[in-house]
Design a protein around this motif. Structure first.
Motif, mmCIF file in Angstrom:
data_model
loop_
_atom_site.group_PDB
_atom_site.id
_atom_site.type_symbol
_atom_site.label_atom_id
_atom_site.label_comp_id
_atom_site.label_asym_id
_atom_site.label_seq_id
_atom_site.Cartn_x
_atom_site.Cartn_y
_atom_site.Cartn_z
ATOM 1 N N ASP A 617 14.618 48.278 121.984
ATOM 2 C CA ASP A 617 15.486 48.592 120.849
ATOM 3 C C ASP A 617 15.273 50.006 120.318
ATOM 4 O O ASP A 617 15.367 50.265 119.117
ATOM 5 C CB ASP A 617 15.274 47.575 119.717
ATOM 6 N N GLY A 618 14.956 50.927 121.232
ATOM 7 C CA GLY A 618 14.779 52.320 120.843
ATOM 8 C C GLY A 618 13.447 52.625 120.196
ATOM 9 O O GLY A 618 13.226 53.760 119.760
ATOM 10 N N ASN A 619 12.546 51.650 120.131
ATOM 11 C CA ASN A 619 11.262 51.849 119.458
ATOM 12 C C ASN A 619 10.267 52.484 120.430
ATOM 13 O O ASN A 619 9.783 51.844 121.363
ATOM 14 C CB ASN A 619 10.729 50.508 118.947
ATOM 15 N N ALA A 620 9.944 53.758 120.214
ATOM 16 C CA ALA A 620 9.053 54.485 121.112
ATOM 17 C C ALA A 620 7.639 53.917 121.094
ATOM 18 O O ALA A 620 6.970 53.870 122.132
ATOM 19 C CB ALA A 620 9.029 55.963 120.741
ATOM 20 N N GLU A 621 7.171 53.492 119.939
ATOM 21 C CA GLU A 621 5.815 52.950 119.842
ATOM 22 C C GLU A 621 5.681 51.648 120.617
ATOM 23 O O GLU A 621 4.687 51.417 121.303
ATOM 24 C CB GLU A 621 5.423 52.746 118.377
ATOM 25 N N LEU A 622 6.692 50.780 120.499
ATOM 26 C CA LEU A 622 6.659 49.522 121.253
ATOM 27 C C LEU A 622 6.673 49.797 122.756
ATOM 28 O O LEU A 622 5.966 49.131 123.531
ATOM 29 C CB LEU A 622 7.845 48.642 120.869
ATOM 30 N N ALA A 623 7.475 50.779 123.156
ATOM 31 C CA ALA A 623 7.551 51.132 124.578
ATOM 32 C C ALA A 623 6.212 51.668 125.069
ATOM 33 O O ALA A 623 5.758 51.337 126.173
ATOM 34 C CB ALA A 623 8.648 52.166 124.804
ATOM 35 N N LYS A 624 5.568 52.492 124.261
ATOM 36 C CA LYS A 624 4.265 53.051 124.630
ATOM 37 C C LYS A 624 3.215 51.950 124.706
ATOM 38 O O LYS A 624 2.402 51.907 125.632
ATOM 39 C CB LYS A 624 3.858 54.114 123.605
ATOM 40 N N ASP A 625 3.226 51.051 123.733
ATOM 41 C CA ASP A 625 2.259 49.938 123.737
ATOM 42 C C ASP A 625 2.465 49.046 124.955
ATOM 43 O O ASP A 625 1.496 48.568 125.557
ATOM 44 C CB ASP A 625 2.405 49.107 122.457
ATOM 45 N N PHE A 626 3.738 48.810 125.315
ATOM 46 C CA PHE A 626 4.034 47.972 126.479
ATOM 47 C C PHE A 626 3.452 48.596 127.745
ATOM 48 O O PHE A 626 2.807 47.920 128.548
ATOM 49 C CB PHE A 626 5.549 47.809 126.626
ATOM 50 N N PHE A 627 3.668 49.900 127.906
ATOM 51 C CA PHE A 627 3.159 50.573 129.100
ATOM 52 C C PHE A 627 1.631 50.583 129.123
ATOM 53 O O PHE A 627 1.008 50.282 130.143
ATOM 54 C CB PHE A 627 3.689 52.009 129.152
ATOM 55 N N GLU A 628 1.021 50.914 127.987
ATOM 56 C CA GLU A 628 -0.437 50.993 127.935
ATOM 57 C C GLU A 628 -1.092 49.643 128.176
ATOM 58 O O GLU A 628 -2.045 49.529 128.968
ATOM 59 C CB GLU A 628 -0.871 51.555 126.576
ATOM 60 N N SER A 629 -0.604 48.614 127.496
ATOM 61 C CA SER A 629 -1.211 47.288 127.646
ATOM 62 C C SER A 629 -1.000 46.763 129.057
ATOM 63 O O SER A 629 -1.881 46.109 129.632
ATOM 64 C CB SER A 629 -0.637 46.315 126.610
ATOM 65 N N GLY A 630 0.174 47.056 129.637
ATOM 66 C CA GLY A 630 0.446 46.613 130.994
ATOM 67 C C GLY A 630 -0.468 47.276 132.000
ATOM 68 O O GLY A 630 -1.033 46.614 132.890
ATOM 69 N N MET A 631 -0.638 48.607 131.877
ATOM 70 C CA MET A 631 -1.515 49.323 132.792
ATOM 71 C C MET A 631 -2.961 48.861 132.637
ATOM 72 O O MET A 631 -3.717 48.761 133.610
ATOM 73 C CB MET A 631 -1.409 50.829 132.573
ATOM 74 N N LEU A 632 -3.350 48.572 131.407
ATOM 75 C CA LEU A 632 -4.712 48.080 131.177
ATOM 76 C C LEU A 632 -4.929 46.753 131.895
ATOM 77 O O LEU A 632 -5.977 46.536 132.528
ATOM 78 C CB LEU A 632 -4.965 47.919 129.676
ATOM 79 N N LYS A 633 -3.936 45.869 131.836
ATOM 80 C CA LYS A 633 -4.056 44.582 132.535
ATOM 81 C C LYS A 633 -4.153 44.781 134.042
ATOM 82 O O LYS A 633 -4.937 44.112 134.723
ATOM 83 C CB LYS A 633 -2.849 43.693 132.198
ATOM 84 N N VAL A 634 -3.367 45.719 134.564
ATOM 85 C CA VAL A 634 -3.390 45.974 136.000
ATOM 86 C C VAL A 634 -4.769 46.474 136.425
ATOM 87 O O VAL A 634 -5.380 45.958 137.370
ATOM 88 C CB VAL A 634 -2.306 46.995 136.399
ATOM 89 N N PHE A 635 -5.270 47.495 135.734
ATOM 90 C CA PHE A 635 -6.549 48.082 136.144
ATOM 91 C C PHE A 635 -7.719 47.150 135.850
ATOM 92 O O PHE A 635 -8.725 47.172 136.572
ATOM 93 C CB PHE A 635 -6.741 49.443 135.484
ATOM 94 N N ALA A 636 -7.593 46.317 134.824
ATOM 95 C CA ALA A 636 -8.637 45.324 134.561
ATOM 96 C C ALA A 636 -8.677 44.305 135.694
ATOM 97 O O ALA A 636 -9.760 43.884 136.139
ATOM 98 C CB ALA A 636 -8.382 44.634 133.224
ATOM 99 N N ALA A 637 -7.489 43.917 136.187
ATOM 100 C CA ALA A 637 -7.428 42.978 137.310
ATOM 101 C C ALA A 637 -7.995 43.614 138.573
ATOM 102 O O ALA A 637 -8.743 42.971 139.327
ATOM 103 C CB ALA A 637 -5.986 42.531 137.540
ATOM 104 N N ILE A 638 -7.674 44.901 138.799
ATOM 105 C CA ILE A 638 -8.226 45.596 139.956
ATOM 106 C C ILE A 638 -9.744 45.688 139.853
ATOM 107 O O ILE A 638 -10.476 45.436 140.814
ATOM 108 C CB ILE A 638 -7.602 47.000 140.093
ATOM 109 N N SER A 639 -10.226 46.038 138.652
ATOM 110 C CA SER A 639 -11.666 46.172 138.438
ATOM 111 C C SER A 639 -12.411 44.877 138.736
ATOM 112 O O SER A 639 -13.507 44.891 139.299
ATOM 113 C CB SER A 639 -11.938 46.619 136.995
#
Length: 973
Positions: A617-639
């Motif tokens: 919905d145009g919310n830059a902060e929500l978009a940033k949080d989505f990307f950051e939290s998603g990448m964290l989950k990916v790298f945590a799973a890899i780790s």
């Protein structure tokens, strides 16, 4: 003490050889697997092959029992380097001797480790003997080695190269188009490797020596030709030949392309609503000696016009280049009244579906090459007649109703602002009929292949059904290739007279005059032309182990094994939106063959890990949080799932437009933006938070050697490969002061190594992140003065400051004349300034303005001073004849030679420079840094280009046999 055995990639790599092979691969089209289907930002196969090899093979220092001394370790390391140098060559992609040698090194590293850890069995012993059998090595890798998993498989480069190196490959991706590409590359070919072709023609030849995917390729070729011929029977009447006039050779000629112009009703009431053309250029061909153009013939009295094709150059070339555009502002001029047609008016008319089209001209394949004919009403009527065919109405039934993306996720531009807002609207009636026809024929081919196999074997079985679906997948890719060259977004490239595909850029850019290819010709954009190139892409397939490909969200990883991946770059590439162009055609063609892949109407977007405010919905902060939290989950799973013996490798390609705006009021930047971009910051923060530590960094050049990438290009010459290990649970905590001290101690050696590897200056800031973050991430925390943990963003800024200090300190190695020139350049560039100002600066450098002028760096007269531009410097400069040779002159003359006379001329000069050469390269980095800060894009390209070309120039210089004396820097003190 390191709790693991270091891999080669954690110590050293033959970077120049890898870079050269990667850059060369970019120009290879025939026989490259990428020709099977378009994907955006693929990594070079050579780079992936080298990275995986270095990731899996132990560094000799890990085995002191085998190589006790540093000298012996270096000898062994150089042997491995020579193998890598052979391995990355394009010609050796399927060289069994080289590939088997690489597989053996990987197997031996794994077997040695297993034996040392007490896990050895007979399979390990089989590869540790002297001269083991390739079959034992391959069995060991397929059964014992952990699988290599790429959770962002994309175009498939990493899993394909893992498979080539004998390892089990697992490729997953959320995007169904990527999933199909990976199935075509790594899953299907091994299933049918070595099997004979099943088509009737090949069976009659009774060939026995089928290798790799040769049988599969032969069947794709046979059934693809049948598909093309059958399409010609059904709709060939829509693509008639053109009659040539006598002056063009006479007779009939096959049409290559029809060139169309969009039209809009003239806004001038006096024109009575007559449509006028929107043409970006009247040129048809700019090829020297083959020029052609179209002349508009206007009847203002009757408000009519038409186009006549003319050979040769137009009388006013500049005017012809503008077409009906008013100028660079992209507004248009009414052909009838001469009055402006505003872009906003065209946009409104487009949204109201009131744009039309008229034929500009016809390109045909004549007896002596390309010929250009005038448009005719009959040709226009024939193209329009396609609307009466059932195939056209099939496309209007809904499967192309999906909406085009908005500009928020597309960097190359979108056409939806002009009413082309659904996929159906991107295709003319005749183009639609052609693609629908080919799509339907793919479904017929699947049944035809299965029937031929049943006849051959006397029964219908599951394997035969699967093989038919496999052939259908490759031919569905051909439908996509035709679509990419058969849309109203395709252009006509006048300099080389060829089709320009939809994805010449990463976007859906509006075209005013577009080219409609003839799919039944044998020239540019045709089925035959694209098909032959695609079939050659099979040459490198089917030579590896079995692989697994599945659609999957990367956040849900469950595979234990080795990880190497090329994740999304924040908001750089809109993979889902771009691949939606192909998805409707693939879904229509293959839904029954691959139901698990086509569960959605369009490609999944809600879960795609990119920064996209439009999806929140145009919310830059929500978009940033989505990307950051998603990448964290990916790298945590890899780790948690990566094998302890092998590091993880992560590719990242930064581009300058990621940076936040750190500019000051003068338009310059403080230099922190590039290194602390949101994309980099998020990527690294996720890695660190997931418990990973950066253990190494490698800039892999992914563009052609010598390509000058300047600060205004928004693109890197290199991808940065991060090598990551799990951070120990007992990692220490340090303070900000200690972090700075460690950077000052350790970073200079790493940066010097990067410079010796000729990393492009445009990449230097990003490449320095690796060694800097290695220091930061090996600690559990870096504490600020208030006791809070330092953020990754702050760490990046401190690393950037350390890089600045390093580059600035290198000035101390330069002669005083050069130090004066650098300081003056920072303030004035090549503009003039007051003599008094220059003299004050010169005294601080322990020189005089007169001395610097006599050295050949300055022009000083009438109370004014300025640095000499390169074009003002002598063409016959030689440091051997210069009484006071300087580093500044060396750099400027090298650039001048490179630009004007090429690499050999620059090499001849470099051979004369002697001890001036190393500081000259250092100065190029320093001057690029100055230009980057000041926003001097053109000058920055010069210094970047010199360093990028340095490796080849140095190689040529080393071949020059000379006994000339070695010059030294002038006035060292």
């Amino acid at each position: 003490m390191t709790p693991y055995r270091k891999k080669l990639i954690e110590v050293a790599l033959p970077l120049e050889a890898i870079n050269a092979a990667s850059a060369r691969e970019k120009s290879i089209r025939h026989g490259h697997p990428s020709t099977l289907h378009l994907w955006w930002a693929r990594r070079p196969l050579a780079a992936c092959r080298a990275v995986l090899f270095g990731q899996l093979v132990d560094d000799p220092s890990s085995w002191p029992s085998l190589w006790p001394t540093e000298e012996e370790q270096e000898v062994e390391r150089q042997r491995l380097f020579r193998l890598i140098e052979e391995l990355v060559l394009w010609e050796n992609s399927n060289n069994e001797t080289v590939i088997n040698a690489a597989r053996l090194e990987i197997a031996r590293s794994l077997a040695r480790g297993r034996k040392a850890d007490g896990q050895v069995d007979a399979r390990d012993d089989a590869v540790l003997v002297n001269r083991p059998k390739p079959v034992d090595v391959n069995r060991f890798l397929a059964e014992v080695a952990p699988p290599v998993h790429d959770p962002f498989a994309g175009g498939g480069s990493i899993p394909l190269e893992a498979q080539r190196l004998g390892l089990r490959a697992i490729a997953t991706d959320l995007n169904p188009v990527a999933v199909l590409i990976n199935k075509a590359l790594i899953e299907i070919p091994p299933k049918f490797a070595g099997q004979p072709a099943v088509n009737p023609e090949s069976r009659r030849l009774r060939r026995q020596d089928w290798k790799g995917a040769q049988g599969l390729a032969e069947d794709v070729r046979y059934y693809g030709k049948w598909m093309r011929d059958e399409a010609l029977k059904r709709i060939g009447h829509l693509y008639p030949e053109v009659e040539l006039p006598k002056e063009q050779g006479g007779g009939k000629a096959t049409v290559i392309a029809w060139l169309w112009a969009r039209t809009v009703a003239s806004p001038n009431p006096a024109c009575g609503g007559a449509h006028v053309p929107l043409v970006s250029s009247f040129w048809l061909s700019k090829k020297p000696g083959r020029e052609a153009w179209v002349e508009p013939i206007v009847d203002r009295a009757n408000n009519t016009w038409r186009f006549e094709a003319r050979p040769g150059k137009p009388p006013n070339e500049e005017k012809a280049s503008l077409g009906t555009r008013a100028g660079k502002a992209q507004d248009f001029l009414c052909l009838l009244s001469g009055e402006p047609v505003a872009r906003s008016y065209v946009r409104d008319e487009g949204k109201a579906a009131r744009l039309g089209v008229r034929l500009l001209g016809v390109v045909a394949d004549g007896p002596k090459g390309r010929v250009y004919s005038s448009a005719t009403p009959e040709a226009e009527a024939l193209a329009e007649s396609a609307t009466k065919l059932s195939e056209y109405h099939d496309a209007q039934s809904g499967f192309l109703d999906g909406s085009l993306p908005n500009r928020a996720m597309i960097t190359g531009g979108v056409c939806s602002a002009y009413g082309l807002d659904t996929w159906a609207k991107l295709f003319s009636p005749r183009q639609t009929v052609a693609i629908v026809t080919l799509s339907s024929l793919v479904q017929e081919v699947v049944s035809k292949v299965q029937a031929d196999i049943a006849t051959l074997r006397g029964t219908s079985d599951a394997a035969g059904m699967e093989y038919g679906r496999a052939i259908g997948l490759y031919l569905a890719f051909m439908v996509d290739q035709v679509a990419n060259h058969s849309s109203t977004l395709c252009g006509w490239n006048t300099p080389n007279t060829q089709m320009r595909a939809v994805f010449a850029r990463q976007g859906f850019v509006m075209t005013w005059d577009y080219a409609e290819s003839n799919p039944f010709s044998s020239s540019t954009g045709s089925f035959a032309n694209l098909f032959e190139r695609m079939v050659k892409g099979f040459e490198l397939l089917g030579y590896g182990t079995a692989a697994t490909v599945n659609p999957m969200d990367a956040r849900h990883l469950s595979t234990e094994g080795i990880y190497s991946t090329d994740p999304p770059y924040y908001d750089n590439i809109a993979y889902a939106e771009l691949s939606d162009f192909f998805y409707p055609w693939l879904r229509r063609t293959l839904r029954s063959s691959f139901p698990d892949v086509f569960r959605t109407v369009q490609t999944p977007k809600a879960d795609e890990l990119v920064y996209a405010p439009s999806r929140h919905d145009g919310n830059a902060e929500l978009a940033k949080d989505f990307f950051e939290s998603g990448m964290l989950k990916v790298f945590a799973a890899i780790s948690s799932r990566m094998t302890a013996e092998v590091p993880t490798t992560v590719y990242y390609a930064f581009k300058q437009t990621e940076s936040e705006d750190d500019s000051d009021s003068t338009g310059t930047t403080d230099g922190t933006a590039a290194i602390s971009s949101t994309g980099w910051e998020t990527m690294l923060a996720s890695l660190v938070a997931a418990g990973l530590a950066v253990d190494g960094t490698w800039p892999i050049r992914t563009e052609k050697q010598g390509r000058s990438v300047g600060i205004a290009t928004n693109a890197l010459a290199s991808s940065i490969v991060l090598v990551c290990r799990k951070r120990p649970a007992d990692a220490p905590t340090i303070t900000r002061t200690e972090f700075r001290r460690q950077l000052r101690t350790e970073l200079p050696a790493a940066l010097k190594a990067l410079q010796h590897g000729n990393i492009a200056p445009v990449d230097m800031a990003q490449a320095s992140i690796g060694p800097g973050m290695a220091i930061f991430s090996r600690h559990s925390k870096v504490l600020e003065a208030d006791g809070m943990a330092m953020s990754v963003r702050t760490a990046l800024q401190i690393i950037n400051q350390a890089l600045d200090e390093y580059l600035t300190e290198q000035e101390g190695e330069f002669d005083p004349d050069t130090r004066f020139a650098v300081t003056w350049f920072e303030t004035r560039a090549f503009d003039q300034g007051a003599f008094g100002e220059a003299e004050t600066l010169a005294k601080a450098r322990n020189v005089s303005v007169q001395a610097v002028a006599e050295a050949g760096l300055l022009y000083a007269a009438a109370g004014k001073v300025r640095l000499l531009r390169r074009e003002e410097m002598p063409d016959d400069y030689s440091p051997l004849k210069d009484k006071t040779p300087t580093v500044w002159e060396a750099v400027q003359h090298l650039i001048k030679r490179l630009d004007q006379k090429g690499e050999q001329a620059a090499a001849d000069l470099l051979a004369e420079l002697g001890s001036l050469a190393p500081p000259a390269r250092d100065l190029a980095y320093r001057l690029y840094q100055v230009c980057e800060r000041k926003g001097w894009a053109e000058e920055a390209r010069a210094y970047n280009g010199l360093v990028v070309a340095w490796g080849e120039v140095d190689k040529l210089a080393s071949q020059a046999k000379t006994t000339r004396p070695v010059p030294v820097q002038g006035r060292l003190l």
